[in-house]
Enzyme design. Structure first.
Site, short mmCIF file in Angstrom:
data_model
loop_
_atom_site.label_atom_id
_atom_site.label_comp_id
_atom_site.label_asym_id
_atom_site.label_seq_id
_atom_site.Cartn_x
_atom_site.Cartn_y
_atom_site.Cartn_z
N GLU A 52 4.77 5.15 7.36
CA GLU A 52 4.00 6.02 8.24
C GLU A 52 3.16 5.17 9.21
O GLU A 52 2.53 4.20 8.79
CB GLU A 52 3.08 6.91 7.39
CG GLU A 52 2.24 7.86 8.19
CD GLU A 52 3.06 8.69 9.15
OE1 GLU A 52 3.95 9.42 8.69
OE2 GLU A 52 2.84 8.60 10.37
N GLY A 58 -15.55 -6.55 18.75
CA GLY A 58 -16.46 -5.65 18.05
C GLY A 58 -16.94 -6.24 16.75
O GLY A 58 -16.78 -7.45 16.50
N CYS A 112 -6.31 0.70 5.91
CA CYS A 112 -5.02 0.05 6.13
C CYS A 112 -5.10 -1.43 6.50
O CYS A 112 -4.59 -2.27 5.75
CB CYS A 112 -4.24 0.81 7.18
SG CYS A 112 -3.77 2.46 6.60
N1 LIG Z 1 -4.65 6.48 5.96
C1 LIG Z 1 -3.88 6.01 6.94
O1 LIG Z 1 -4.26 5.97 8.09
C2 LIG Z 1 -2.49 5.52 6.63
C3 LIG Z 1 -1.59 5.31 7.68
C4 LIG Z 1 -0.31 4.86 7.39
C5 LIG Z 1 0.03 4.58 6.07
N2 LIG Z 1 -0.88 4.75 5.07
C6 LIG Z 1 -0.46 4.48 3.69
O2 LIG Z 1 -0.13 5.71 3.06
C7 LIG Z 1 -0.51 5.66 1.68
C8 LIG Z 1 -1.47 6.79 1.37
O3 LIG Z 1 -2.66 6.59 2.10
P1 LIG Z 1 -3.77 7.72 2.26
O4 LIG Z 1 -4.81 7.15 3.16
O5 LIG Z 1 -3.12 9.01 2.60
O6 LIG Z 1 -4.31 7.77 0.74
P2 LIG Z 1 -5.41 8.74 0.11
O7 LIG Z 1 -6.15 7.91 -0.85
O8 LIG Z 1 -6.12 9.48 1.19
O9 LIG Z 1 -4.53 9.81 -0.69
C9 LIG Z 1 -3.74 9.51 -1.80
C10 LIG Z 1 -3.60 10.79 -2.65
O10 LIG Z 1 -2.64 10.53 -3.70
C11 LIG Z 1 -3.05 11.23 -4.85
N3 LIG Z 1 -2.35 10.73 -6.02
C12 LIG Z 1 -2.56 9.60 -6.75
N4 LIG Z 1 -1.69 9.52 -7.76
C13 LIG Z 1 -0.90 10.61 -7.69
C14 LIG Z 1 0.18 11.08 -8.49
N5 LIG Z 1 0.64 10.43 -9.53
N6 LIG Z 1 0.75 12.26 -8.13
C15 LIG Z 1 0.31 12.95 -7.07
N7 LIG Z 1 -0.71 12.55 -6.28
C16 LIG Z 1 -1.32 11.40 -6.60
C17 LIG Z 1 -4.56 11.02 -4.86
O11 LIG Z 1 -5.21 11.94 -5.68
C18 LIG Z 1 -4.88 11.21 -3.35
O12 LIG Z 1 -5.15 12.56 -3.07
C19 LIG Z 1 -1.08 4.27 1.45
O13 LIG Z 1 -0.04 3.43 1.00
C20 LIG Z 1 -1.51 3.85 2.84
O14 LIG Z 1 -1.50 2.46 2.99
C21 LIG Z 1 -2.12 5.23 5.32
#
Ligand SMILES: NC(=O)c1ccc[n+]([C@@H]2O[C@H](COP(=O)([O-])OP(=O)(O)OC[C@H]3O[C@@H](n4cnc5c(N)ncnc54)[C@H](O)[C@@H]3O)[C@@H](O)[C@H]2O)c1
Length: 446
Positions: free
Chosen positions: A154, A259, A266
């Site tokens: 993503e 900054g 991330c």
């Molecule tokens: N936040 C960003 O901007 C972004 C952008 C691109 C990629 N990513 C990647 O995407 C991934 C998720 O990031 P995020 O920021 O959305 O994380 P987040 O912490 O906001 O959400 C993760 C969710 O997963 C749930 N979870 C944990 N274990 C679980 C399980 N066994 N079954 C079901 N749900 C479960 C948690 O309760 C939580 O709600 C990471 O690897 C991150 O690096 C994040």
């Protein structure tokens, strides 16, 4: 199409809502019962522009539902996204325990062919580990069910996540399965109409593409911060330098703002994780190590200016702070520069009066109630009784403040600006002192 998303965070929730919006039927599974209950009541756990109406309208129309029932989720989706967190382990490498837990859960409940998609940011080789987990769980249960594992990282930006998912720059598919490719082309076809944004490649290249993209962006920021520090010591103005180099189309203007350091969920963890992955294959990623080290130092920059200005004595001072989230248009405080600053100020006996348009609840959740942190209702309210003003996040609402009010209320009439929002000459007309990042020694203490 029937889709299931495991993990209702920034990535999972936005992706689910966007897929539902174009007509797919999406079931979201999370282990957090409270989050699921809230979503069913229309309470959205994160701030992201445009997300609330998108989620609520698709929920009301039954195209997206929320559950903690993994079995229901696995049964529903022919395509299953894993979008759970991959936080850093003690040594900085990506912790895959949540990804692997979901892989095992999927295997436990699957009865028909599934396309399992790694949407989380995961190190090269993770798809192989997921295949191993699913296969071994299936064989323990004496089940014979086929499946594909695809890497589909993503690239959304927090603060613009809905738009990024609706109009992606590219859709990376790491797979050699023709079946999975065909299905995913169908899934993403509503987002792929203007021109073909789908790039299909082998799984390992897809996994590395995500890290390479984030590390490149982090490198640009740390490079600029290094130039800013040099500019400051050499009496140059980094803002002139920025315009001067950005005009070269090979460099470009994007992402070269100096900054007080990058944060978020991330860049810091992904740079660290790739450094550790590199070590694992016997390679020292020197550029990435430097990117991380420069950023670490840069996050202390505002504190250093403040200490310098007050000759190391901050005891009993009150600092007005604008901006708590790691960047504008989000309430995400993970690795935010504001946290490094506040914690250092508190260590020195200073108190903070802070305002952020969206991240105050999150700040309260992280730090709880403490006598040296006051969360104020408006940016103006932070100024009363403060010795100085510090800006950590470049929210639009901070770009044209009432400088007369700042001069009047902030007792030492000084602004420490971690995002270079103002023209130093303008600030001096108001009789304010101004510290910005890399804007030359002349800027200091006008
Ligand atoms: N936040 C960003 O901007 C972004 C952008 C691109 C990629 N990513 C990647 O995407 C991934 C998720 O990031 P995020 O920021 O959305 O994380 P987040 O912490 O906001 O959400 C993760 C969710 O997963 C749930 N979870 C944990 N274990 C679980 C399980 N066994 N079954 C079901 N749900 C479960 C948690 O309760 C939580 O709600 C990471 O690897 C991150 O690096 C994040």
């Amino acid at each position: 199409m029937k889709v299931t998303v495991f993990g209702i965070g920034y990535v999972g929730l936005v992706q689910a809502a966007v897929l539902a919006e174009v007509g797919h039927e999406v079931v979201c599974v999370d282990v957090d019962q409270n989050k699921v209950d809230n979503l069913e009541k229309g309470i959205i756990p994160i701030y992201e522009p445009g997300l609330t109406p998108l989620v609520t309208s698709n929920f009301e129309q039954g195209r997206v539902t929320f559950t903690t029932n993994a079995e229901r989720g696995v049964k529903h989706g022919e395509i299953i996204f894993i979008a759970v967190g991959t936080p850093p382990d003690e040594d900085g490498s990506a912790d895959l325990k949540y990804v692997q837990a979901v892989a095992a859960t999927i295997a436990t409940h699957m009865q028909t062919h599934k396309i399992i998609i790694n949407k989380s940011t995961v190190p090269v080789g993770t798809a192989d580990k997921v295949i191993e987990t699913v296969s071994s769980t299936l064989s323990k249960l004496n089940k014979e069910v086929t499946f594909d594992v695809v890497s589909n990282p993503e690239f959304l930006k927090e603060g613009a996540a809905v738009n990024d998912c609706m109009r992606p720059d590219r859709i990376i598919l790491g797979t050699e399965s023709k079946h999975a490719e065909k299905k995913l082309r169908e899934l993403y076809s509503p987002f792929n109409r203007n021109h073909d944004k789908i790039i299909v490649m082998d799984v390992r290249s897809a996994e590395l593409t995500k890290y390479a993209a984030n590390c490149m962006l982090a490198t640009k920021i740390s490079f600029m911060n290094e130039m800013a520090n040099l500019a400051e010591l050499m009496g140059a103005d980094i803002e002139n330098v920025r315009k001067g180099i950005g005009s070269d189309p090979r460099i470009g203007y994007q992402f070269i703002y100096p900054g007080c350091g990058y944060g978020g969920s991330c860049f810091p963890k992904d740079v660290q994780a790739l450094v550790r992955s590199a070590t694992g294959v016997g390679y020292t990623a020197k550029i990435l190590e430097a990117v991380e080290a420069v950023n670490y130092r840069q996050k202390e920059k505002l504190f250093d200016y403040i200490m310098d200005h007050y000759k190391g004595d901050l005891k009993g001072k009150t600092i007005a702070l604008w901006g708590l989230s790691f960047k504008p248009n989000t309430d995400d405080m993970r690795e935010a520069s504001s946290r490094v600053l506040m914690e250092k100020l508190w260590e020195q006996g200073a108190a903070v009066q802070a305002y952020d348009p969206e991240a105050m609840e999150e700040t309260q959740r992280i730090y709880g109630s403490r006598s040296d942190l006051k969360l104020m209702g408006t940016k103006e309210a932070t100024l009363s009784g403060a010795s100085c003003l510090v800006i950590c996040t470049e929210w639009q609402a901070f770009r044209a403040p009432d400088f007369n009010l700042i001069k009047e209320q902030v007792s030492d009439a000084v602004i420490f600006d971690g995002r270079n929002l103002f023209e130093p000459s303008l600030i001096s007309e108001y009789g304010l002192h101004y510290y910005a990042i890399g804007r030359g020694m002349s800027v200091k203490g006008l």
